[in-house]
Design an enzyme around this catalytic site. Structure first.
Site, PDB file in Angstrom:
ATOM      1  N   CYS A   2      48.170  43.767  43.539  1.00 38.91           N
ATOM      2  CA  CYS A   2      48.740  42.428  43.530  1.00 38.91           C
ATOM      3  C   CYS A   2      48.051  41.651  44.639  1.00 38.91           C
ATOM      4  CB  CYS A   2      50.249  42.476  43.746  1.00 38.91           C
ATOM      5  SG  CYS A   2      51.009  40.850  43.681  1.00 38.91           S
ATOM      6  N   GLU A  97      46.416  38.648  37.888  1.00 38.39           N
ATOM      7  CA  GLU A  97      45.525  39.819  37.901  1.00 38.39           C
ATOM      8  C   GLU A  97      44.256  39.429  37.168  1.00 38.39           C
ATOM      9  OE1 GLU A  97      44.471  42.459  39.660  1.00 38.39           O
ATOM     10  OE2 GLU A  97      46.628  42.844  39.693  1.00 38.39           O
TER      11      GLU A  97
END
Length: 157
Positions: A2, A97
């Site tokens: 993340c 992402e």
């Protein structure tokens, strides 16, 4: 992993969800990056504490650590005590992402269809320079695993 996330919720939405008074510095942000202050929610006895802490652990390190693997967090001296004693929630609206192809990276945004707010699991590492936060990650599940092999630990409300 993340590496960027979004927190688009209003102060009222967050206060209602977590039953906490927010620090004045809190502002919705659509591209939260490592090294910036992020909102954390933690417990001190029966009190819920909301505060801004720096995202990423740097104290005594040559580089910033923004994530910690849930599978090995207890094995790492750098994380063990903070994980055991200073767990927190990190409110988010979603996270970004990037999928790596042969010649380019393509960004994807993941959020919940059930709720405008999700909670990442994390921990705060106290530091003389200011408290620092890491987000816990886990092995990605479908459909996330088609994009990246890691994802944040997202807790149920």
């Amino acid at each position: 992993m993340c590496g960027r996330f979004c927190i688009a919720a209003s102060p009222g939405e967050i206060m209602e969800r977590y039953d906490a008074n927010l620090p004045e510095e809190y502002r919705p942000r659509y591209n939260v990056s490592p090294g910036t202050p992020i909102l954390t929610i933690s417990q001190n006895g029966t009190d819920t504490i909301a505060r801004m802490n720096e995202w990423g652990i740097t104290s005594g390190l040559s580089h910033r650590i923004i994530n910690a693997r849930i599978e090995t967090v207890h094995e790492k001296n750098l994380f063990r005590k903070s994980f055991d004693e200073h767990r927190c929630l990190i409110p988010a609206s979603g996270y970004y992402e990037w999928k790596q192809d042969k010649t380019r990276k393509t960004p994807y945004y993941f959020s919940s269809q059930k709720s405008p707010l999700i909670s990442f699991a994390g921990f705060i590492r106290p530091s003389p320079e200011g408290d620092q936060v890491a987000i816990l990650t886990t092995e990605a599940q479908k459909p996330y695993s088609d994009i990246h092999d890691r994802m944040p630990v997202i807790l149920n409300p």
